[in-house]
Each structure stands twice: as C-alpha cells, then as structure tokens.
Design a protein around this motif. Structure first.
Motif, short mmCIF file in Angstrom:
data_model
loop_
_atom_site.label_atom_id
_atom_site.label_comp_id
_atom_site.label_asym_id
_atom_site.label_seq_id
_atom_site.Cartn_x
_atom_site.Cartn_y
_atom_site.Cartn_z
N ALA A 169 0.81 -1.23 0.00
CA ALA A 169 0.00 0.00 0.00
C ALA A 169 0.84 1.28 0.00
CB ALA A 169 -0.95 -0.01 1.20
N GLN A 170 2.04 1.24 0.57
CA GLN A 170 2.89 2.45 0.61
C GLN A 170 3.89 2.49 -0.54
OE1 GLN A 170 4.28 3.64 4.68
NE2 GLN A 170 3.07 1.88 5.34
N GLY A 171 3.72 1.61 -1.50
CA GLY A 171 4.49 1.71 -2.75
C GLY A 171 5.72 0.86 -2.88
N GLY A 172 6.21 0.27 -1.79
CA GLY A 172 7.43 -0.54 -1.88
C GLY A 172 7.14 -1.91 -2.51
N GLY A 173 8.18 -2.53 -3.04
CA GLY A 173 8.06 -3.87 -3.62
C GLY A 173 8.75 -4.89 -2.73
N TYR A 174 8.15 -6.06 -2.63
CA TYR A 174 8.69 -7.12 -1.77
C TYR A 174 10.11 -7.52 -2.22
CZ TYR A 174 9.05 -11.97 -0.01
OH TYR A 174 9.46 -13.14 0.57
N LYS A 175 10.23 -7.80 -3.53
CA LYS A 175 11.53 -8.25 -4.06
C LYS A 175 12.62 -7.20 -3.87
CE LYS A 175 10.13 -9.95 -8.10
NZ LYS A 175 10.08 -10.33 -9.50
N GLN A 176 12.25 -5.95 -4.19
CA GLN A 176 13.25 -4.87 -4.08
C GLN A 176 13.68 -4.66 -2.63
OE1 GLN A 176 10.32 -4.09 -6.20
NE2 GLN A 176 10.95 -2.20 -7.24
N ALA A 177 12.72 -4.79 -1.70
CA ALA A 177 13.06 -4.59 -0.29
C ALA A 177 14.04 -5.67 0.17
CB ALA A 177 11.79 -4.62 0.57
N ILE A 178 13.79 -6.91 -0.24
CA ILE A 178 14.71 -8.00 0.14
C ILE A 178 16.09 -7.74 -0.48
CG2 ILE A 178 15.16 -10.50 -0.06
CD1 ILE A 178 12.64 -10.33 1.42
N LYS A 179 16.06 -7.33 -1.75
CA LYS A 179 17.32 -7.07 -2.45
C LYS A 179 18.11 -5.95 -1.77
CE LYS A 179 18.97 -6.36 -7.10
NZ LYS A 179 18.67 -5.49 -8.20
N ALA A 180 17.40 -4.97 -1.25
CA ALA A 180 18.08 -3.84 -0.58
C ALA A 180 18.55 -4.19 0.82
CB ALA A 180 17.15 -2.63 -0.55
N GLY A 181 18.16 -5.36 1.33
CA GLY A 181 18.72 -5.79 2.63
C GLY A 181 17.72 -6.15 3.71
N SER A 182 16.44 -6.11 3.37
CA SER A 182 15.44 -6.44 4.39
C SER A 182 15.47 -7.94 4.73
CB SER A 182 14.07 -6.06 3.83
OG SER A 182 13.09 -6.40 4.73
N ASP A 183 15.39 -8.25 6.03
CA ASP A 183 15.28 -9.66 6.44
C ASP A 183 13.82 -10.10 6.53
OD1 ASP A 183 18.15 -10.39 7.12
OD2 ASP A 183 17.91 -8.58 8.33
N TYR A 184 12.97 -9.20 7.00
CA TYR A 184 11.54 -9.50 7.15
C TYR A 184 10.75 -8.33 6.58
CZ TYR A 184 13.21 -13.09 10.29
OH TYR A 184 13.87 -14.17 10.82
N VAL A 185 9.75 -8.66 5.75
CA VAL A 185 8.97 -7.61 5.10
C VAL A 185 7.59 -7.52 5.77
CG1 VAL A 185 7.98 -6.86 2.91
CG2 VAL A 185 10.22 -7.97 2.95
N ILE A 186 7.27 -6.33 6.24
CA ILE A 186 5.99 -6.10 6.93
C ILE A 186 4.96 -5.62 5.91
CG2 ILE A 186 4.82 -4.68 8.66
CD1 ILE A 186 7.53 -4.46 10.16
N ILE A 187 3.84 -6.34 5.81
CA ILE A 187 2.80 -5.95 4.85
C ILE A 187 1.44 -5.96 5.55
CG2 ILE A 187 1.75 -6.43 2.59
CD1 ILE A 187 4.23 -8.07 1.86
N GLY A 188 0.74 -4.83 5.46
CA GLY A 188 -0.56 -4.71 6.12
C GLY A 188 -1.71 -4.81 5.15
N ARG A 189 -2.18 -3.63 4.67
CA ARG A 189 -3.42 -3.59 3.87
C ARG A 189 -3.41 -4.52 2.67
NH1 ARG A 189 -3.09 2.82 3.76
NH2 ARG A 189 -0.93 2.22 4.25
N SER A 190 -2.25 -4.67 2.01
CA SER A 190 -2.23 -5.52 0.82
C SER A 190 -2.50 -6.98 1.16
CB SER A 190 -0.88 -5.41 0.09
OG SER A 190 -0.73 -4.10 -0.37
N ILE A 191 -2.34 -7.34 2.44
CA ILE A 191 -2.72 -8.69 2.88
C ILE A 191 -4.15 -8.69 3.41
CG2 ILE A 191 -2.33 -10.48 4.64
CD1 ILE A 191 0.67 -10.09 4.26
#
Ligand code: BMP
Length: 213
Positions: A169-191
């Motif tokens: 909902a805030q515009g970030g992408g799951y794949k890009q976040a992981i690629k940039a270094g995220s270990d865990y991705v928090i997703i609210g409204r889109s779920i």
C-alpha cells in the motif's frame, strides 16, 4: 510460522482479526498488531494471537525509562514474540525496554516509511542503528519503500535483523526490499484487504508481484 513476511493486521474488529489470523497465521513469519487493535480489543488480544503465529507488538514505545519499564512489564505478560520501541528517545529509554523485556525480543525503530520521517528521524539513522547494536536489540525497523536508505541501513546493521514496512500500500516492492537488505517484510493492507491473502503471500514468495495492490 514460515517465510519472511510479517502480516500487519491493523484490524479493529476482533472477529475479523481472529479469522484472518487463523487463515494466514501458519503461512507467515509473524503477525504484527498495532495500537488500533490493542485499543479496540484490549491487550489480551496479544495472548490470543500467539496460538496462530509469532506476535509482534508494535507499540513504538517512546517514553522515559520508568514509563518504558511499566509498559514492557504489562506487554511481556501476554507473551508476544517481540515488541517495537523507538530509539530516538535515547539509550536510557531503550535500555529500560531491553532490561525488562523478559524473553521478549526488542526491535528498535531506526527509520520510517512515511515521507515526514525524512525531516527528523531518517537523517539520524546511523546513530540509531549504532545504538541498537551496542544495546543488543534483536532488530531494527527500516523502510521497504526507500531502497537507498534501506541499503545504507543494511550496510551497517551488523547482526541486527531488518524489519521493513512500506511494501504494498505504501508503494514498496517485496523483491526490491529483500534485495536492498530487508530480512523481514511487513505488509498490512495488501494482505488483510486482499480477497485471497494466501494466494497473494505465496505469489510474492514465488517471485510474482505483478498484481501488487
Ligand atoms: P500497510 O502495509 O497497510 O501500510 O501497514 C504498514 C504497517 O507498518 C502499519 O501497522 C504501520 O503502522 C507500520 N509501520 C509503517 O508503515 N512504517 C514504519 O516506518 C513503521 C511501521 O511500524
């Protein structure tokens, strides 16, 4: 509990919340709840959700050490997996959380996903990450919709785990976040607003996020 998605269930209707937890709890790493849920359902909702997944209690605790201690003592009785506290209030306040957390992991906010955070919080991420490392936090929050900042946080994170909101909902992408270094991705409204949240989660994990909402 599996994968690296944290479902942020910002729901205020307990029936809907439990039904969503039941549906997706075993397909995500953790369920995160925030003030809206706790204010509407009471703090016992934390304990109720622990039967479905790890629970992250996102209270962004940000007070003087004594008040932080009083808050974490109440929360830890409900056995969440982790709590989120702010680092900007200073090392004494974060230390009070860590010292009184019992077995509950503490995640500190190093930077945030809303544009307004670029004014005060995000310019200070280096110091906040260093504090989190020195104090022994389990992890830090860094935005999954600001890849440059997330990448910079990732370079200095040491053993800290990065939890990234801002995806979907805030515009970030799951794949890009992981690629940039995220270990865990928090997703609210889109779920939780998705007609088929399980399909959405498995598609994200299998690399297909074309349909992202
Ligand atoms: P959503 O995916 O619906 O935007 O929800 C994101 C969740 O993560 C909300 O609970 C929000 O409070 C939280 N969050 C955030 O969006 N940005 C941050 O920087 C830190 C957060 O905890």
């Amino acid at each position: 509990m599996k994968g690296n998605i944290v479902a942020s269930l910002d729901l205020t209707d307990e029936k809907k919340l439990i039904s969503m937890a039941d549906q997706i709890g075993s397909s995500v790493f953790a369920l995160k709840i925030n003030w809206p849920t706790i204010l509407s359902c009471g703090k016992s909702i934390i304990g109720k959700l622990t039967k479905y997944s790890n629970v992250i209690c996102d209270l962004k605790i940000a007070d003087i050490p004594n008040t932080n201690r009083l808050i974490i003592e109440q929360i830890s009785r409900e056995n969440p997996w982790a709590v989120i506290g702010h680092l900007f209030t200073g090392t004494d306040s974060m230390k009070a959380l860590l010292d009184n957390a019992g077995g509950v992991k503490v995640i500190g906010v190093a930077s945030m996903s809303n544009p307004g955070s670029n004014v005060y919080l995000n310019p200070n991420f280096e110091k906040l990450v260093e504090d989190a490392k020195a104090l022994g936090c389990y992890g830090i929050v860094a935005p999954g919709n600001n890849y440059e900042l997330l990448g910079s946080v990732s370079k200095i994170k040491g053993n800290l785990k990065i939890f990234s909101p801002g995806v979907g909902a805030q515009g970030g992408g799951y794949k890009q976040a992981i690629k940039a270094g995220s270990d865990y991705v928090i997703i609210g409204r889109s779920i939780y607003e998705n007609p088929d949240p399980l399909k959405y989660i498995s598609e994200l994990e299998s690399g297909n996020e074309n349909h992202i909402t």
